[in-house]
Design a protein around this motif. Structure first.
Motif, PDB file in Angstrom:
ATOM      1  N   ILE A 162      61.995 -95.873 -48.338  1.00  0.00           N
ATOM      2  CA  ILE A 162      63.305 -96.318 -47.878  1.00  0.00           C
ATOM      3  C   ILE A 162      64.325 -95.253 -48.273  1.00  0.00           C
ATOM      4  O   ILE A 162      64.228 -94.646 -49.347  1.00  0.00           O
ATOM      5  N   SER A 163      65.273 -95.028 -47.401  1.00  0.00           N
ATOM      6  CA  SER A 163      66.290 -94.005 -47.658  1.00  0.00           C
ATOM      7  C   SER A 163      67.438 -94.591 -48.471  1.00  0.00           C
ATOM      8  O   SER A 163      67.601 -95.802 -48.542  1.00  0.00           O
ATOM      9  N   PRO A 164      68.259 -93.721 -49.038  1.00  0.00           N
ATOM     10  CA  PRO A 164      69.531 -94.193 -49.584  1.00  0.00           C
ATOM     11  C   PRO A 164      70.396 -94.680 -48.411  1.00  0.00           C
ATOM     12  O   PRO A 164      70.059 -94.474 -47.241  1.00  0.00           O
ATOM     13  N   ARG A 165      71.507 -95.259 -48.729  1.00  0.00           N
ATOM     14  CA  ARG A 165      72.448 -95.702 -47.693  1.00  0.00           C
ATOM     15  C   ARG A 165      72.923 -94.483 -46.905  1.00  0.00           C
ATOM     16  O   ARG A 165      73.225 -93.436 -47.483  1.00  0.00           O
ATOM     17  N   ILE A 166      72.966 -94.639 -45.574  1.00  0.00           N
ATOM     18  CA  ILE A 166      73.472 -93.567 -44.717  1.00  0.00           C
ATOM     19  C   ILE A 166      74.732 -94.074 -44.016  1.00  0.00           C
ATOM     20  O   ILE A 166      75.072 -95.255 -44.114  1.00  0.00           O
ATOM     21  N   GLY A 167      75.400 -93.191 -43.296  1.00  0.00           N
ATOM     22  CA  GLY A 167      76.607 -93.581 -42.578  1.00  0.00           C
ATOM     23  C   GLY A 167      76.311 -94.624 -41.511  1.00  0.00           C
ATOM     24  O   GLY A 167      75.222 -94.637 -40.934  1.00  0.00           O
ATOM     25  N   ASN A 168      77.279 -95.460 -41.223  1.00  0.00           N
ATOM     26  CA  ASN A 168      77.077 -96.540 -40.259  1.00  0.00           C
ATOM     27  C   ASN A 168      76.691 -96.048 -38.873  1.00  0.00           C
ATOM     28  O   ASN A 168      76.019 -96.762 -38.136  1.00  0.00           O
ATOM     29  N   GLU A 169      77.120 -94.865 -38.494  1.00  0.00           N
ATOM     30  CA  GLU A 169      76.795 -94.331 -37.174  1.00  0.00           C
ATOM     31  C   GLU A 169      75.683 -93.285 -37.237  1.00  0.00           C
ATOM     32  O   GLU A 169      75.286 -92.741 -36.209  1.00  0.00           O
ATOM     33  N   ALA A 217      60.015 -92.975 -55.691  1.00  0.00           N
ATOM     34  CA  ALA A 217      60.300 -93.986 -56.713  1.00  0.00           C
ATOM     35  C   ALA A 217      61.727 -93.860 -57.238  1.00  0.00           C
ATOM     36  O   ALA A 217      62.390 -94.870 -57.504  1.00  0.00           O
ATOM     37  N   ALA A 218      62.225 -92.639 -57.362  1.00  0.00           N
ATOM     38  CA  ALA A 218      63.597 -92.432 -57.839  1.00  0.00           C
ATOM     39  C   ALA A 218      64.608 -92.993 -56.844  1.00  0.00           C
ATOM     40  O   ALA A 218      65.599 -93.629 -57.235  1.00  0.00           O
ATOM     41  N   ASP A 220      65.652-105.548 -57.629  1.00  0.00           N
ATOM     42  CA  ASP A 220      64.283-105.607 -58.134  1.00  0.00           C
ATOM     43  C   ASP A 220      63.477-104.395 -57.649  1.00  0.00           C
ATOM     44  O   ASP A 220      62.744-104.468 -56.660  1.00  0.00           O
ATOM     45  N   ALA A 221      63.603-103.286 -58.360  1.00  0.00           N
ATOM     46  CA  ALA A 221      62.909-102.057 -57.977  1.00  0.00           C
ATOM     47  C   ALA A 221      61.399-102.211 -58.072  1.00  0.00           C
ATOM     48  O   ALA A 221      60.657-101.641 -57.265  1.00  0.00           O
ATOM     49  N   THR A 222      60.908-102.998 -59.018  1.00  0.00           N
ATOM     50  CA  THR A 222      59.464-103.199 -59.169  1.00  0.00           C
ATOM     51  C   THR A 222      58.880-103.864 -57.930  1.00  0.00           C
ATOM     52  O   THR A 222      57.848-103.427 -57.406  1.00  0.00           O
ATOM     53  N   ALA A 223      59.526-104.901 -57.443  1.00  0.00           N
ATOM     54  CA  ALA A 223      59.046-105.581 -56.232  1.00  0.00           C
ATOM     55  C   ALA A 223      59.127-104.649 -55.027  1.00  0.00           C
ATOM     56  O   ALA A 223      58.238-104.658 -54.166  1.00  0.00           O
ATOM     57  N   MET A 224      60.169-103.834 -54.961  1.00  0.00           N
ATOM     58  CA  MET A 224      60.294-102.871 -53.864  1.00  0.00           C
ATOM     59  C   MET A 224      59.132-101.886 -53.881  1.00  0.00           C
ATOM     60  O   MET A 224      58.531-101.605 -52.836  1.00  0.00           O
ATOM     61  N   LEU A 225      58.803-101.364 -55.052  1.00  0.00           N
ATOM     62  CA  LEU A 225      57.716-100.400 -55.165  1.00  0.00           C
ATOM     63  C   LEU A 225      56.374-101.022 -54.784  1.00  0.00           C
ATOM     64  O   LEU A 225      55.513-100.352 -54.209  1.00  0.00           O
ATOM     65  N   GLU A 226      56.192-102.300 -55.092  1.00  0.00           N
ATOM     66  CA  GLU A 226      54.959-102.985 -54.691  1.00  0.00           C
ATOM     67  C   GLU A 226      54.853-103.093 -53.175  1.00  0.00           C
ATOM     68  O   GLU A 226      53.762-103.032 -52.614  1.00  0.00           O
ATOM     69  N   ARG A 227      55.963-103.245 -52.502  1.00  0.00           N
ATOM     70  CA  ARG A 227      55.960-103.357 -51.035  1.00  0.00           C
ATOM     71  C   ARG A 227      55.804-102.009 -50.342  1.00  0.00           C
ATOM     72  O   ARG A 227      55.462-101.952 -49.170  1.00  0.00           O
TER      73      ARG A 227
END
Length: 147
Positions: free
Chosen positions: A137-144, A64-65, A46-53
């Motif tokens: 919020i960032s994209p997924r990053i490495g676990n470490e 936004a992208a 739900d990108a719309t709800a994410m953008l509202e937060r």
């Protein structure tokens, strides 16, 4: 002066300090709740709800992208379980901005671990208490990886 004269002001000061301490400690809980809600929106896609937060993220094309890309790429069917949260802004008695590194998993789906960074702005005053605003919020990053 009699003892009774000092007891009333001492009780009032104690109560005031206790209330402020409780508000101060609750600020980290508020940040955690906001981040978990953001991750749940992301897991639902739900990108719309994410953008509202995320405050003014929808006004910034790059932010936004990333949100829309995350909502597609990190969508899961299960429950979000936070494994670790490390905040730059927790337990600060001033207005500050920083990154919160959060490791989470969807335990219903193959147990994959996701790590992301959430930009947080926390303002604090003794009158209003703490206010938390998630900024990105960032994209997924490495676990470490670190933020």
């Amino acid at each position: 002066m009699p003892r009774r004269v000092w007891i009333v002001p001492a009780v009032i000061v104690f109560l005031a300090v206790s209330v402020e301490l409780a508000r101060y400690l609750a600020a980290s809980g508020s940040e955690r709740s906001d981040v978990v809600a953001l991750l749940r929106d992301q897991a639902r896609g739900d990108a719309t709800a994410m953008l509202e937060r995320l405050g003014d993220c929808d006004e910034k094309p790059a932010c936004a992208a990333i949100v829309r890309r995350n909502a597609r790429a990190l969508r899961t069917d299960g429950n979000v379980r936070v494994l670790l949260m490390e905040s730059d802004t927790s337990y600060k008695l001033s207005t500050t901005s920083g990154l919160t590194r959060v490791a989470w998993s969807d335990l219903d789906k193959d147990g994959a671990t996701f790590v992301q960074c959430v930009a947080v702005r926390k303002s604090w005053s003794f009158i209003h208490g703490a206010r938390v605003q998630l900024r990105g919020i960032s994209p997924r990053i490495g676990n470490e990886a670190s933020c």
